[in-house]
Scaffold this motif. Structure first.
Motif, PDB file in Angstrom:
ATOM      1  N   THR A   3       0.801  -1.218   0.000  1.00 47.91           N
ATOM      2  CA  THR A   3       0.000   0.000   0.000  1.00 47.91           C
ATOM      3  C   THR A   3       0.835   1.269   0.000  1.00 47.91           C
ATOM      4  O   THR A   3       0.308   2.345  -0.262  1.00 47.91           O
ATOM      5  N   GLY A  95      -3.071   3.796   1.107  1.00 52.37           N
ATOM      6  CA  GLY A  95      -2.181   4.509   0.202  1.00 52.37           C
ATOM      7  C   GLY A  95      -2.638   4.323  -1.235  1.00 52.37           C
ATOM      8  O   GLY A  95      -3.699   4.782  -1.629  1.00 52.37           O
ATOM      9  N   HIS A  96      -1.807   3.622  -2.042  1.00 51.02           N
ATOM     10  CA  HIS A  96      -2.218   3.230  -3.385  1.00 51.02           C
ATOM     11  C   HIS A  96      -1.555   1.893  -3.690  1.00 51.02           C
ATOM     12  O   HIS A  96      -0.723   1.415  -2.913  1.00 51.02           O
ATOM     13  N   LYS A 143      -1.278  15.640  -8.598  1.00 51.86           N
ATOM     14  CA  LYS A 143      -2.242  14.960  -7.728  1.00 51.86           C
ATOM     15  C   LYS A 143      -2.288  13.460  -7.963  1.00 51.86           C
ATOM     16  O   LYS A 143      -3.168  12.776  -7.410  1.00 51.86           O
ATOM     17  N   GLY A 144      -1.373  12.946  -8.757  1.00 45.35           N
ATOM     18  CA  GLY A 144      -1.274  11.506  -8.935  1.00 45.35           C
ATOM     19  C   GLY A 144      -0.451  10.879  -7.817  1.00 45.35           C
ATOM     20  O   GLY A 144       0.037  11.562  -6.912  1.00 45.35           O
ATOM     21  N   SER A 145      -0.277   9.573  -7.869  1.00 45.83           N
ATOM     22  CA  SER A 145       0.450   8.839  -6.835  1.00 45.83           C
ATOM     23  C   SER A 145       1.806   8.382  -7.343  1.00 45.83           C
ATOM     24  O   SER A 145       1.976   8.073  -8.524  1.00 45.83           O
ATOM     25  N   ALA A 147       5.454   6.166  -5.543  1.00 49.44           N
ATOM     26  CA  ALA A 147       6.100   5.571  -4.379  1.00 49.44           C
ATOM     27  C   ALA A 147       7.563   5.993  -4.351  1.00 49.44           C
ATOM     28  O   ALA A 147       8.294   5.773  -5.321  1.00 49.44           O
ATOM     29  N   SER A 152       3.942   5.773  -0.173  1.00 51.84           N
ATOM     30  CA  SER A 152       2.894   6.291  -1.050  1.00 51.84           C
ATOM     31  C   SER A 152       2.773   7.792  -0.840  1.00 51.84           C
ATOM     32  O   SER A 152       2.427   8.258   0.250  1.00 51.84           O
ATOM     33  N   LEU A 153       3.052   8.568  -1.892  1.00 52.26           N
ATOM     34  CA  LEU A 153       3.003  10.020  -1.812  1.00 52.26           C
ATOM     35  C   LEU A 153       2.185  10.573  -2.973  1.00 52.26           C
ATOM     36  O   LEU A 153       2.074   9.948  -4.029  1.00 52.26           O
ATOM     37  N   THR A 154       1.648  11.759  -2.755  1.00 56.06           N
ATOM     38  CA  THR A 154       0.870  12.443  -3.786  1.00 56.06           C
ATOM     39  C   THR A 154       1.720  13.520  -4.435  1.00 56.06           C
ATOM     40  O   THR A 154       2.382  14.304  -3.743  1.00 56.06           O
ATOM     41  N   VAL A 167       6.577  16.726  -3.694  1.00 58.71           N
ATOM     42  CA  VAL A 167       5.601  16.147  -2.773  1.00 58.71           C
ATOM     43  C   VAL A 167       5.623  16.959  -1.485  1.00 58.71           C
ATOM     44  O   VAL A 167       6.644  17.557  -1.122  1.00 58.71           O
ATOM     45  N   ASP A 193       2.853   4.848 -10.593  1.00 59.86           N
ATOM     46  CA  ASP A 193       1.542   4.267 -10.307  1.00 59.86           C
ATOM     47  C   ASP A 193       1.205   3.191 -11.336  1.00 59.86           C
ATOM     48  O   ASP A 193       1.181   3.445 -12.539  1.00 59.86           O
TER      49      ASP A 193
END
Length: 237
Positions: A3, A95-96, A143-145, A147, A152-154, A167, A193
């Motif tokens: 995640t 997270g993502h 605004k995407g994801s 790592a 997990s960061l935006t 970030v 992502d």
């Protein structure tokens, strides 16, 4: 599958022959060590590794030569690493989706502390720019994801070509991960992502100018057939 929510910090030590010992000494290391068994997957700084030996306060994992070439593992003796066990069915996904397959190495360009966050900018290392351009730049969107060392960061900001991204890291994430140990020039593992990768492949495969013989009716795999009329006919709008 992971995640990107780090559970504990560990210390990485090379044992030679692609083997690494990871010592878990933080207060929340029980999240890693409970029920840990040989064959389990653990993300170590964003790299999915297989446990080959369980120790009282850690574990031993092995990395392939390909993994060592594509990541920072083994580059920094006695380094602090971020740890996360694999996602279990029924667990919360906070997270993502992170696969643990690192795409490229990045470098920290700047880190600025603000009133409520650390604003960190990452870009390609001078010696690995081609890998960044192929594996990271196409998938960086605002605004995407993404790592970073398995976190997990935006993406708060980026340029149009994906040459850099920023970030905003909250104090909890900064203090509980190895981001707090980074200095300008430090190298990090990056994973784009996975959903963005599938979308990009879908669009590339859908840009064929001539349909295959088995494509008897228009499908959304052909970009030229996606029209308002097509969407309405197939119930999308």
């Amino acid at each position: 599958m992971f995640t990107g929510l780090i559970q504990s910090l560990g210390k990485l030590k090379s044992l030679g022959n692609d083997y690494f010992q990871i010592s878990c000494t933080s207060n929340n290391s029980y999240q890693i060590l409970q029920d840990l068994a040989i064959g389990d997957s653990v993300a170590v700084d964003g790299v999915c590794l297989t446990v080959v030996e369980v120790l009282p306060q850690g574990f031993v994992a092995v990395a392939s030569p390909e993994t060592l070439r594509r990541t920072t593992l083994g580059s920094f003796p006695d380094a602090f690493v971020n740890l996360e066990t694999s996602l279990r069915a029924g667990s919360k996904l906070g997270g993502h989706f992170v696969t643990g397959h690192v795409d490229a190495i990045g470098t920290l360009a700047t880190s600025t502390q603000t009133a409520n966050a650390w604003e960190m900018r990452f870009t390609a290392p001078p010696t690995a720019n081609s890998g960044w351009q192929r594996q990271i730049a196409p998938y960086i969107v605002s605004k995407g994801s993404i790592a970073v060392n398995g976190i997990s960061l935006t993406v708060a900001d980026c340029d149009a070509d994906g040459n850099w991204f920023e970030v905003a890291v909250i104090p909890h994430s900064f203090g509980e991960t190895n981001l707090s140990y980074l200095q300008p020039g430090s190298l990090v593992n990056l994973e784009a992502d996975i959903l963005g990768k599938y979308v990009a492949k879908f669009l590339r495969s859908g840009s064929k100018s001539h349909p295959e013989p088995w494509e008897e009716t228009p499908t959304i795999n052909s970009l030229g057939t996606i029209t308002p009329e097509f969407l309405a006919e197939h119930g999308f709008i």
